[in-house]
Motif scaffolding. Structure first.
Motif, PDB file in Angstrom:
ATOM      1  N   VAL A  44       0.818  -1.219   0.000  1.00  0.00           N
ATOM      2  CA  VAL A  44       0.000   0.000   0.000  1.00  0.00           C
ATOM      3  C   VAL A  44       0.849   1.264   0.000  1.00  0.00           C
ATOM      4  CG1 VAL A  44      -2.009  -1.076   1.073  1.00  0.00           C
ATOM      5  CG2 VAL A  44      -0.287   0.019   2.510  1.00  0.00           C
ATOM      6  N   SER A  45       2.163   1.116   0.162  1.00  0.00           N
ATOM      7  CA  SER A  45       3.056   2.277   0.080  1.00  0.00           C
ATOM      8  C   SER A  45       3.524   2.534  -1.350  1.00  0.00           C
ATOM      9  CB  SER A  45       4.298   2.061   0.960  1.00  0.00           C
ATOM     10  OG  SER A  45       3.925   1.754   2.280  1.00  0.00           O
ATOM     11  N   ASP A  47       3.414   3.334  -5.395  1.00  0.00           N
ATOM     12  CA  ASP A  47       2.615   4.176  -6.291  1.00  0.00           C
ATOM     13  C   ASP A  47       1.600   3.334  -7.056  1.00  0.00           C
ATOM     14  OD1 ASP A  47       4.139   6.311  -5.517  1.00  0.00           O
ATOM     15  OD2 ASP A  47       5.547   6.126  -7.199  1.00  0.00           O
ATOM     16  N   VAL A  49      -0.176   0.918  -6.064  1.00  0.00           N
ATOM     17  CA  VAL A  49      -1.003   0.179  -5.111  1.00  0.00           C
ATOM     18  C   VAL A  49      -2.253  -0.432  -5.764  1.00  0.00           C
ATOM     19  CG1 VAL A  49      -1.996   2.390  -4.362  1.00  0.00           C
ATOM     20  CG2 VAL A  49      -2.351   0.354  -2.975  1.00  0.00           C
ATOM     21  N   VAL A  53      -3.641  -4.764  -5.039  1.00  0.00           N
ATOM     22  CA  VAL A  53      -4.721  -5.002  -4.080  1.00  0.00           C
ATOM     23  C   VAL A  53      -4.890  -6.499  -3.788  1.00  0.00           C
ATOM     24  CG1 VAL A  53      -7.208  -4.851  -3.733  1.00  0.00           C
ATOM     25  CG2 VAL A  53      -5.952  -2.862  -4.532  1.00  0.00           C
TER      26      VAL A  53
ATOM     27  N   ARG B  12      11.916  -0.638   2.051  1.00  0.00           N
ATOM     28  CA  ARG B  12      11.236   0.658   1.932  1.00  0.00           C
ATOM     29  C   ARG B  12      11.719   1.616   3.019  1.00  0.00           C
ATOM     30  NH1 ARG B  12       6.589   1.462   5.343  1.00  0.00           N
ATOM     31  NH2 ARG B  12       6.356  -0.307   6.724  1.00  0.00           N
TER      32      ARG B  12
ATOM     33  N   VAL C  44      -9.130  -0.364   0.308  1.00  0.00           N
ATOM     34  CA  VAL C  44      -8.274  -0.785  -0.804  1.00  0.00           C
ATOM     35  C   VAL C  44      -9.088  -1.172  -2.043  1.00  0.00           C
ATOM     36  CG1 VAL C  44      -6.350  -1.502   0.650  1.00  0.00           C
ATOM     37  CG2 VAL C  44      -8.077  -3.169  -0.022  1.00  0.00           C
ATOM     38  N   VAL C  49      -7.797   4.673  -3.622  1.00  0.00           N
ATOM     39  CA  VAL C  49      -7.036   3.983  -2.569  1.00  0.00           C
ATOM     40  C   VAL C  49      -5.784   4.753  -2.145  1.00  0.00           C
ATOM     41  CG1 VAL C  49      -6.029   2.517  -4.366  1.00  0.00           C
ATOM     42  CG2 VAL C  49      -5.788   1.845  -1.990  1.00  0.00           C
ATOM     43  N   VAL C  50      -5.150   5.437  -3.093  1.00  0.00           N
ATOM     44  CA  VAL C  50      -3.928   6.184  -2.773  1.00  0.00           C
ATOM     45  C   VAL C  50      -4.155   7.197  -1.658  1.00  0.00           C
ATOM     46  CG1 VAL C  50      -2.153   7.729  -3.704  1.00  0.00           C
ATOM     47  CG2 VAL C  50      -2.996   5.839  -5.092  1.00  0.00           C
ATOM     48  N   VAL C  53      -4.571   5.417   2.222  1.00  0.00           N
ATOM     49  CA  VAL C  53      -3.540   4.560   2.807  1.00  0.00           C
ATOM     50  C   VAL C  53      -3.428   4.764   4.321  1.00  0.00           C
ATOM     51  CG1 VAL C  53      -1.058   4.105   2.872  1.00  0.00           C
ATOM     52  CG2 VAL C  53      -2.242   4.267   0.676  1.00  0.00           C
ATOM     53  N   PHE C  56      -6.435   3.139   5.930  1.00  0.00           N
ATOM     54  CA  PHE C  56      -6.278   1.690   5.941  1.00  0.00           C
ATOM     55  C   PHE C  56      -5.329   1.236   7.057  1.00  0.00           C
ATOM     56  CE2 PHE C  56      -2.709  -0.884   4.540  1.00  0.00           C
ATOM     57  CZ  PHE C  56      -3.261  -2.153   4.491  1.00  0.00           C
ATOM     58  N   ARG C  57      -4.241   1.986   7.245  1.00  0.00           N
ATOM     59  CA  ARG C  57      -3.291   1.613   8.302  1.00  0.00           C
ATOM     60  C   ARG C  57      -3.877   1.802   9.701  1.00  0.00           C
ATOM     61  NH1 ARG C  57       1.643   4.048   5.203  1.00  0.00           N
ATOM     62  NH2 ARG C  57       2.705   2.152   4.510  1.00  0.00           N
TER      63      ARG C  57
END
Lengths: 134, 134, 134, 134
Positions: A44-45, A47, A49, A53, B12, C44, C49-50, C53, C56-57
């Protein structure tokens, strides 16, 4: 590593289970759960993403199943062999699915490559323990 | 060990967190969760289980909190520092309680001795990460 | 609902804890964990979704902490009040962080609105239990 | 109950899965996990704990597997049907083992009676969802 399951399990008996194969499987579950949780977060980090999924979902599925399996194995008393076997089959299936998915991104993402390897090891450890249980 | 969080987190960036201290804490949480789960199961296998009920409960509490903490740390994005800090404080408190309880049985039960050591290491790793977060 | 913690906890005594407040908190943790896990997965699935994030976390953090807290509370024996309190504080903090994050997307996503409400209820239930523990 | 999976899952589509059967299974997993965790803790509180060690272990196994299954189902995307099926089979097997064990103590312990019922319901919900997946 004497701080892991190896150290504690060594202090009591285990009825009819190959202790080394069991400890290896518990350790593989723990490492796979960590690799999957970290891979999910790395996914999810990215670009890209949106394309990851499915990978992220199989990562989280695999992490949850590996953690539960590790806990069940820690209590392995042989009392209900069919439940233990079904849990190991589920863990092997989750690892296979996640290993396949991550492998398909392994060329692009280091976290997927590392995770795929952990999944393969854990799937194999589950299969070995299943064989060992007879 | 390149199959653990070390391998995946290395792929990352991490904003403003001491990476080594973080990885060490995630690893300590995983090892402590395993030691506690195994100690809980060993406790109920003892003839003196009646005297080990508190030990067994603090073991399971500590295992659950360590697992949750390890997962939260794997997603560490610094987005909500106060929640992360509270989780680390809870983990340190659970490890302290379990370490104390297990230490009081360490002379009698090997699993309690091993578990107490894992709890001390994890409590310390949480405190170090708390310091590192500033 | 007699199939939840209400039914089982009712079969044994609890030393010095307000049983209703405890059951309510265990139930709130379970519902919040479910709402957060579902919200994370819905996040997601969104095209945007971007931008989700962080949501989601915090969802996954909150789900993990709520699950661990629910388990710890199920074993509540009052043996180590400081660890229990620290876990409840961590749960309230995780719920607050997730509630705030989800609330900021509540106008756009139904799953965030539902999740924010579950987080608020769980945070409040943790605070009430903390007060009740004295 | 609009605060559970019902509320959040309703906000997005699910490819080819009977939504009611899915929600019922997620709910059954959550309730069974809670009943098992509470039963395990009640078992170690009994004077006859020595006779309840197997019950306590199957309780914890079942709680762990139900929790993992509930999480996997929350992410159900149909992407890997074989892994999902294996997880549901494992959950049904764990529920069956725990239901049988608890039923054998149901006449003596209220917590075992309640837990056996939750296990039966969850086993059935898993089987129904397996049928529904085709």
């Amino acid at each position: 590593m004497m701080s892991g399951p190896d150290a504690v399990l060594s202090t009591r008996g285990l009825a009819g289970v190959d202790r080394d194969v069991l400890v290896q499987c518990i350790q593989a579950c723990a490492e796979c759960a960590q690799a999957c949780a970290a891979c999910a977060d790395a996914c999810v980090s990215e670009d890209t993403v949106v394309e990851l999924v499915t990978c992220f979902r199989t990562d989280l599925d695999c992490a949850d199943v590996c953690e539960a399996t590790g806990r069940v194995l820690t209590r392995l008393a042989g009392s209900d062999a069919s439940a233990t076997r079904a849990v190991l089959e589920a863990c092997a299936a989750a690892c296979k699915a996640c290993g396949n998915e991550c492998e398909s991104h392994a060329g692009m993402h280091g976290h997927c490559r590392v995770c795929a390897q952990a999944c393969r090891r854990c799937e194999q450890a589950c299969r070995q323990l299943l064989d060992s249980l007879g």
